[in-house]
Design an enzyme around this catalytic site. Structure first.
Site, mmCIF file in Angstrom:
data_model
loop_
_atom_site.group_PDB
_atom_site.id
_atom_site.type_symbol
_atom_site.label_atom_id
_atom_site.label_comp_id
_atom_site.label_asym_id
_atom_site.label_seq_id
_atom_site.Cartn_x
_atom_site.Cartn_y
_atom_site.Cartn_z
ATOM 1 N N ASP A 135 0.791 -1.327 0.055
ATOM 2 C CA ASP A 135 0.103 -0.196 0.076
ATOM 3 C C ASP A 135 0.869 1.207 0.025
ATOM 4 O OD1 ASP A 135 -2.215 -1.409 -0.065
ATOM 5 O OD2 ASP A 135 -2.812 -1.319 1.964
ATOM 6 N N TYR B 47 -10.479 0.241 1.178
ATOM 7 C CA TYR B 47 -9.885 0.178 2.647
ATOM 8 C C TYR B 47 -9.839 1.940 3.139
ATOM 9 C CZ TYR B 47 -8.869 -4.338 4.648
ATOM 10 O OH TYR B 47 -9.086 -5.572 5.105
#
Lengths: 279, 430
Positions: free
Chosen positions: B113, B194
């Site tokens: 990420d 997310y």
């Protein structure tokens, strides 16, 4: 969804999307997300400003904020602005623009190519450099800035470290095989290639379903987030082995004002302009 | 839509951050526009405004902040000023996230990420309902080409700071107790479905807590089978895929203004039985060279200042306090709980490090920890959480946290919160 179309659409229909998940897992027809899903997954508007209590740089104590949160006043500080900054704080837009200009000055990187094959490198990002530490003393007053470019002509990453005070490029570092996050332009280009590719069939079908008959022809119809993909850093099938030496991008894809369409299984190779899939 | 968002954000944030007691009229609890360089209280951030706050019990914290496209929130020049301490004590040159690796148990997908997407690139506006009583600060994010209200700094209660019934010579009890509080600093990043909260709590007893919260939604497209997922929804049909979040933090210490800190490992082992209980013996192992290590029973590490001692003439140090962590053993770099490496400016992300200046050195921290002598140690803390979804994780997913703490060890001769009446009780013999 066809055999070729690998995009998986997200839940639709009331019931918390269970029906959809079943459809997805079963490989059934693509169905599109529900209002419920939309409601929770929509992005915050980039320009949205739902509170007007903006103080100056020195802050505005006692700004009203949203009293219905029941928790007291919120102070807001605006982003610093202007080209003349020192020390360790956020970069300003003026500094970023100036750093890019210095990095590209004197026809530097003229032989490089951008994501469209155009002349000059693809600009990726700008960040404040670590304080110089050559002697162990951290001199951090001067603003040294790193500007990152990708040169599609040579498939390499180029970092220009710029001294904003003197207006000079302090050093240039290049490397292959390093793939930082994609820029907005690269993300858009990846989506454009995907939309036009046979592997984009599922994405187009899901878009049509989501928009009740609309045709997906442009990245502008989607809200996108690019994800770089480097096989030196993660598992991948043989067909994607070039990713890493090449610049490859996956996408989080969402219909504007609509549901997610899962395209994370698909990888766009921006260096050779092909699309592959992970599984 | 927007309303939905706002309510959700409030719901996830409120449990941690609401602070009814401190909101109204607490001048010490508010962030203040920092004095410029040269004063005792504020970090020298140049033209930027330092993030400086004195908590109600008198402890001060100050630091510089900014946003990096990949790393997200960057805190620099973090200084701690215990009550009664004349000058702030420098603790960290910088503290940042260094990776969030998210592989799915199905073997079908994985995300890095920070290195592949970026926490600053995905930073979103923080609303006032998420930052009660606090200060929201904006920064220009180059990759987004816009200004984002990226940082919240506020004060939050943390319950008991201490409690003690102390008896005087007449047998009369006096209750000493205080409520503690934290300076809470966070940013929020949206990566697909997310949403991550990157948070640091700076407590009035000197403890620093780093934590990463994950909320938003489970991946809407990742469903798997028995053994690699967990059935959510009715029956046993839809198995949301289990996955990992391996979060790395990078800590560049500058204790008491010097980079030349020492690192020590402590292990406590059984050493026979005494008359009344088992004997446990604690031994110290200096860490003079780069380290890649795992946790063990009663093992801990600390970073020790070479430049400062407390008034008891004990060197100041900061102890790494680990909480539960399941390291991910399918990557080399996630297979260790802790790395300590010699400082290099180009070594920034624990994996997928994409600084060309580090070309040829490998792209992950396990490659860098190769035995070099430590004169300027950088600590890389890996905290892994294996998330097996449950029914309750459905939309919006209740925030789940993972992190660690840095606790002061001998930074001050007693706690900065010790009441004045008890401050003479330092050491044996009172």
């Amino acid at each position: 969804m066809t055999d070729q179309g690998e995009s998986r659409s997200l839940p639709q229909k009331g019931g918390l999307g269970r029906g959809i998940k079943r459809a997805l897992w079963g490989g059934g027809t693509a169905v599109v997300a529900t209002a419920v899903m939309i409601g929770i997954t929509l992005p915050r508007d980039a320009s949205g400003d739902d509170h007007s209590t903006t103080g100056g740089p020195a802050a505005a104590p006692g700004a009203p904020g949203q009293q219905d949160a029941g928790s007291g006043d919120v102070t807001e500080n605006e982003a610093p602005e202007g080209a003349h900054q020192s020390g360790r704080g956020p970069l300003t837009k003026a500094e970023v623009d100036r750093a890019k200009s210095i990095a590209l000055g004197r026809d530097a990187l003229r032989s490089a190519q951008d994501v469209d094959g155009g002349r000059g490198p693809e600009y990726l990002d700008t960040d404040l450099a670590e304080p110089a530490d050559a002697t162990g003393a951290r001199t951090d007053r001067a603003r040294r800035v790193e500007v990152l470019f990708y040169d599609y002509g040579h498939d390499r990453l180029v970092k220009k470290t710029v001294d904003l005070a003197s207006g000079t490029v302090e050093r240039t570092d290049t490397a292959t095989g390093l793939q930082p996050p994609p820029s907005a332009d690269e993300t858009r280009e990846a989506a454009s290639l995907l939309i036009g590719d046979a592997l984009g069939t599922g994405l187009r079908a899901d878009f049509t379903a989501a928009t009740k008959g609309g045709d997906l022809t442009s990245p502008d119809q989607l809200r996108l987030r690019g994800i770089s993909f480097n096989t030196a850093e993660q598992s991948a099938p043989a067909g994607l082995a070039k990713c890493g030496r090449h610049r490859c991008v996956r996408l989080f894809t969402q219909v504007k004002d609509g549901p997610w369409i899962d395209t994370t299984n698909l990888v766009v190779d921006l260096s050779d302009r092909t699309v592959g899939r992970i599984h | 839509m927007r309303t939905t968002h706002v309510r959700r954000a409030l719901g996830t944030a409120s449990a941690l951050l609401l602070l009814p007691a401190l909101v109204a009229g607490s001048t010490t609890g508010r962030a203040v526009a920092a004095p410029r360089a040269g004063t005792a209280a504020a970090a020298d951030c140049g033209t930027a405004t330092a993030l400086t706050r004195t908590l109600p019990n008198g402890t001060g914290w100050s630091m510089c902040w900014r946003m990096s496209g990949t790393k997200g929130l960057v805190l620099e020049k973090i200084a701690y000023r215990p009550r009664k301490e004349p000058q702030p004590l420098k603790v960290l040159n910088s503290a940042t996230l260094a990776q969030v690796n998210v592989p799915y148990d199905s073997g079908l997908t994985e995300y890095n990420d920070l290195s592949d997407i970026g926490f600053g690139n995905t930073a979103v506006d923080i609303g006032p309902e998420e930052c009660p009583g606090g200060t929201i600060s904006a920064a220009y994010i180059p990759q987004q080409e816009r200004t984002v209200k990226a940082l919240c700094a506020t004060t939050a209660p943390r319950g008991h700071a201490y409690r003690s019934d102390v008896y005087d010579e007449h047998g009369t009890a006096k209750k000493y107790t205080a409520q503690g509080s934290d300076l809470v600093v966070f940013s929020v990043s949206q990566l697909g479905w997310y949403e991550y909260v990157t948070q640091w709590n700076f407590s009035d007893d000197g403890t620093i807590t780093a934590k990463m919260g994950a909320t938003g939604d489970l991946s809407p497209g990742d469903y798997s089978g028995e053994g690699t997922g967990w059935p959510i929804g009715k029956g046993r049909h839809d198995h949301a895929t289990s996955h990992y979040h391996s979060v790395f933090w990078r800590l560049d210490f500058g204790l008491d203004g010097s980079n030349r800190a020492k690192v020590e490992q402590y292990d406590t082992k059984k050493a026979g039985r005494g008359a009344g209980s088992a004997v446990l013996k604690t031994t110290r192992t200096p860490v003079g060279r780069e380290l890649a290590a795992n946790s063990a029973l009663r093992r801990w590490w600390r970073v020790v200042s070479t430049a400062g001692k407390n008034t008891d003439r004990h060197p100041r140090s900061w102890e790494l306090v680990r909480q539960h962590s399941d390291r991910y053993d399918a990557h080399a770099y996630t297979s260790k709980d802790l790395y300590v490496t010699q400082y290099r400016a180009c070594e920034r992300l624990a994996s997928g490090n994409s600084d060309p200046a580090c070309h040829g050195r490998g792209t992950s921290v396990d490659k860098w920890a190769n035995g070099e002598t430590l004169t300027h140690p950088v600590m890389w803390v890996n905290v892994g959480f294996h998330h097996i979804p449950r029914d309750e994780d459905q939309t919006p997913m209740p925030i789940h946290w993972q992190g660690f703490q840095l606790a002061p060890r001998d930074v001050t001769a007693m706690s900065p919160l010790t009441p004045d009446e008890l401050s003479g009780r330092n050491g044996r013999g009172h």
